[in-house]
Design a protein around this motif. Sequence first.
Motif, PDB file in Angstrom:
ATOM      1  N   VAL A   1      12.335   0.906   5.661  1.00 29.46           N
ATOM      2  CA  VAL A   1      12.369   1.347   4.267  1.00 29.46           C
ATOM      3  C   VAL A   1      11.408   2.498   4.018  1.00 29.46           C
ATOM      4  CG1 VAL A   1      11.964   0.648   1.866  1.00 29.46           C
ATOM      5  CG2 VAL A   1      13.111  -0.922   3.443  1.00 29.46           C
ATOM      6  N   TRP A   2      10.217   2.489   4.654  1.00 27.05           N
ATOM      7  CA  TRP A   2       9.151   3.379   4.214  1.00 27.05           C
ATOM      8  C   TRP A   2       8.697   4.428   5.228  1.00 27.05           C
ATOM      9  CZ3 TRP A   2       8.530   3.396  -0.766  1.00 27.05           C
ATOM     10  CH2 TRP A   2       8.863   2.245  -1.485  1.00 27.05           C
TER      11      TRP A   2
ATOM     12  N   SER B   1       0.834  -1.208   0.000  1.00 26.65           N
ATOM     13  CA  SER B   1       0.000   0.000   0.000  1.00 26.65           C
ATOM     14  C   SER B   1       0.866   1.255   0.000  1.00 26.65           C
ATOM     15  CB  SER B   1      -0.929   0.006   1.220  1.00 26.65           C
ATOM     16  OG  SER B   1      -1.799  -1.106   1.222  1.00 26.65           O
ATOM     17  N   LEU B   2       1.900   1.270   0.835  1.00 27.34           N
ATOM     18  CA  LEU B   2       2.788   2.434   0.886  1.00 27.34           C
ATOM     19  C   LEU B   2       3.526   2.629  -0.431  1.00 27.34           C
ATOM     20  CD1 LEU B   2       4.200   2.067   4.515  1.00 27.34           C
ATOM     21  CD2 LEU B   2       2.587   3.795   3.688  1.00 27.34           C
ATOM     22  N   LYS B   3       3.973   1.538  -1.044  1.00 22.18           N
ATOM     23  CA  LYS B   3       4.638   1.651  -2.342  1.00 22.18           C
ATOM     24  C   LYS B   3       3.702   2.234  -3.396  1.00 22.18           C
ATOM     25  CE  LYS B   3       6.393  -2.571  -2.817  1.00 22.18           C
ATOM     26  NZ  LYS B   3       7.235  -3.708  -3.284  1.00 22.18           N
ATOM     27  N   ILE B   4       2.467   1.770  -3.390  1.00 23.37           N
ATOM     28  CA  ILE B   4       1.506   2.271  -4.379  1.00 23.37           C
ATOM     29  C   ILE B   4       1.322   3.772  -4.241  1.00 23.37           C
ATOM     30  CG2 ILE B   4      -0.935   2.245  -5.034  1.00 23.37           C
ATOM     31  CD1 ILE B   4      -0.889  -0.789  -4.333  1.00 23.37           C
TER      32      ILE B   4
ATOM     33  N   TRP C   1       4.386  12.804   3.263  1.00 27.03           N
ATOM     34  CA  TRP C   1       3.373  13.083   2.241  1.00 27.03           C
ATOM     35  C   TRP C   1       2.136  12.222   2.483  1.00 27.03           C
ATOM     36  CZ3 TRP C   1       0.657  10.117  -1.134  1.00 27.03           C
ATOM     37  CH2 TRP C   1      -0.061  10.778  -2.142  1.00 27.03           C
ATOM     38  N   PHE C   2       2.340  10.966   2.828  1.00 27.79           N
ATOM     39  CA  PHE C   2       1.226  10.054   3.114  1.00 27.79           C
ATOM     40  C   PHE C   2       0.390  10.583   4.274  1.00 27.79           C
ATOM     41  CE2 PHE C   2      -0.569   6.362   5.285  1.00 27.79           C
ATOM     42  CZ  PHE C   2      -1.155   5.659   4.243  1.00 27.79           C
ATOM     43  N   LEU C   3       1.057  11.018   5.345  1.00 22.92           N
ATOM     44  CA  LEU C   3       0.339  11.553   6.502  1.00 22.92           C
ATOM     45  C   LEU C   3      -0.377  12.854   6.155  1.00 22.92           C
ATOM     46  CD1 LEU C   3       2.895  10.921   9.394  1.00 22.92           C
ATOM     47  CD2 LEU C   3       0.876   9.558   8.808  1.00 22.92           C
TER      48      LEU C   3
ATOM     49  N   ALA D   1      -4.154  11.270   5.957  1.00 26.65           N
ATOM     50  CA  ALA D   1      -4.275  10.879   7.359  1.00 26.65           C
ATOM     51  C   ALA D   1      -4.755  11.980   8.280  1.00 26.65           C
ATOM     52  CB  ALA D   1      -2.918  10.346   7.849  1.00 26.65           C
ATOM     53  N   SER D   2      -5.605  12.869   7.796  1.00 28.07           N
ATOM     54  CA  SER D   2      -6.042  13.972   8.657  1.00 28.07           C
ATOM     55  C   SER D   2      -6.770  13.465   9.897  1.00 28.07           C
ATOM     56  CB  SER D   2      -6.939  14.922   7.870  1.00 28.07           C
ATOM     57  OG  SER D   2      -8.053  14.222   7.333  1.00 28.07           O
ATOM     58  N   ASP D   3      -7.770  12.611   9.717  1.00 26.19           N
ATOM     59  CA  ASP D   3      -8.502  12.099  10.878  1.00 26.19           C
ATOM     60  C   ASP D   3      -7.729  11.006  11.594  1.00 26.19           C
ATOM     61  OD1 ASP D   3      -8.868  10.459   8.650  1.00 26.19           O
ATOM     62  OD2 ASP D   3     -10.756   9.657   9.408  1.00 26.19           O
ATOM     63  N   PHE D   4      -6.839  10.332  10.881  1.00 27.56           N
ATOM     64  CA  PHE D   4      -6.006   9.308  11.505  1.00 27.56           C
ATOM     65  C   PHE D   4      -5.154   9.920  12.613  1.00 27.56           C
ATOM     66  CE2 PHE D   4      -1.657   7.588  11.593  1.00 27.56           C
ATOM     67  CZ  PHE D   4      -1.904   6.315  12.072  1.00 27.56           C
TER      68      PHE D   4
END
Length: 573
Positions: A365-366, A313-316, A406-408, A412-415
């Motif tokens: 790694v991620w 998922s992170l790679k995608i 970038w992912f966060l 990930a606003s509500d996360f």
Amino acid sequence: MHTYVSVICNVVIYAFITDKKQSEQAAAITNKTTVKHEQLFEALVLPDLGALGRPAKSANLTVEELAAVAESERQTGYNAWLSERISPERTLHDMRHRSCKKLKYALAELPAISVVIAQHNEEPSVLLRTLSSLRDRTPTALLREILLVDDGSVKIADNFTAYLRFKYGKLLQLLRLPKQRGLMQARMAGARKAQAEVLVFLDAHVEVTQGWLEPLLAPMLERNGSCTTPIVDTIDHKTFAYKRGKPSRGFFNWEFNYVQLPLLPAEQQALPAPHDNPIMNGGLFAIEREWFFKLGGYDEGLRLWGAEQFELSLKIWLCGGRLLEVPCSRVGHLYRDDSYQVAYTKSSSSASQAVSRNYRRVAEVWLDEYKDKLYANVPHLTQIKVGSLKQQKALRQRLRCKPFKWFLDNLASDFLALYPLQDPEDYAIGALQSLAAPKLCLDRAGSKTQPKLAACDEDLLYPRLEQAWYLSHFRDLHSSYLCLELQQRQPNAAVLLWQCHHQAGNQFWFYDQQSKQLINGQRKSDQRCLEAQVEQRSLVANLCNATNVRQHWKFGYVNEKRLEDFWKNIELL
């Protein structure tokens, strides 16, 4: 499985007969034995049992049958005895939203798929329903092949394999790994053999529903690098009832446990349109074959199972793609009993170490600098050896993948509101000592679902992990990722261990420092208190009684200042 042995002989005989008359005779013999074979195989099947996804229930079972049911559940985690009596081609209701049924797809424009299924010692009746649902509910023009990868099973007999070849013909490609290599490597073996443009990975214990495939493929026409997941519905492990699931967004928490969050308001309003899915659940997804291998497939350093959905998922997301959940696609998944522990290896410790190793590989790694947050919560990961990471880090650099921040920031606003980087202080921590029996403390060792009383650790403030409890800012009572939960309110109600959902409800707990009671429930009418059953070394919940010493508990440490504000902004109903 012993009923299928005749198929092997018939296939061999038929292959070597060239004379037309002999061929006709052999075909007649084959048809005759096939009918006999199918009759024997379906001798236990009751055609209407579990039809349309209804609960399958067998009444008036004998003592021997009840024992067989219990044994099958012990060995598999579900009622395998009942599964054998449900048709391999059982019917299911059309589970889609009414809007989904109106959508039209041009099949000629959609890519064909190769379905990859990895299995290890799967029960034949369950596997057959998986394969039959795929064959019967997938457009023939889109289903190029099903690749069934046997990951070193010891229970699948040759005669059953022959039956699979007979029943599904060229549609089914069988691959066998002589030694168990784990979920990820088994899937990779299947993916390398796949011929179609799109790979669909499924577990070996699912049932697809009407119209499941086309909505998964449509987003791939809109944008390259798309990966799609269906709504994962539940097949009950006792009755095989098909139960609809709800759209959600997957994440992992800061202990690397998979969690589900509700849709964002805009996504909820747009249903049943596809929506962003930060982390897939891992078992069921579709992805373009070229994109999958451009991402390196699964990290070859991952062992057995665990963390593979986080890594992919992170790679995608970070390397230029997108991951969507598609509510118009629904697939039922057979979940095992929560108390059942899957035996991936002969040693449970080696399986646990493999999962820990996988977690650390993904983190190193991620997660960038955010890995420190994970290690603070799961410190033993820092002691795990992970092997070389050069290949994975080179892949990330070559694909110019974005940072984890970038992912966060984007997904990930509500996360972060639920799982902040800086956790507020807990209301109380440490061992929970029973004042009715001061040598006994609340303990979660030995069971995934039932807490117990056990001899207290010497250090009540920082006890061993199984006795370390936290009354957290979520107002739940947890040890690691497991929370105390109360699902019923009758006398002597069972107290369970369940994955924390951080939404109060049946996991809401309050510690009354004056009465020394642990109180479950926000509503006064629902409130029950944790009670020690000293003789049985077990826990129950009953109506609160401040004079009942069995309801008196002492925490290792209570943050009195924090506890004073416990009910702030919470309405006591």
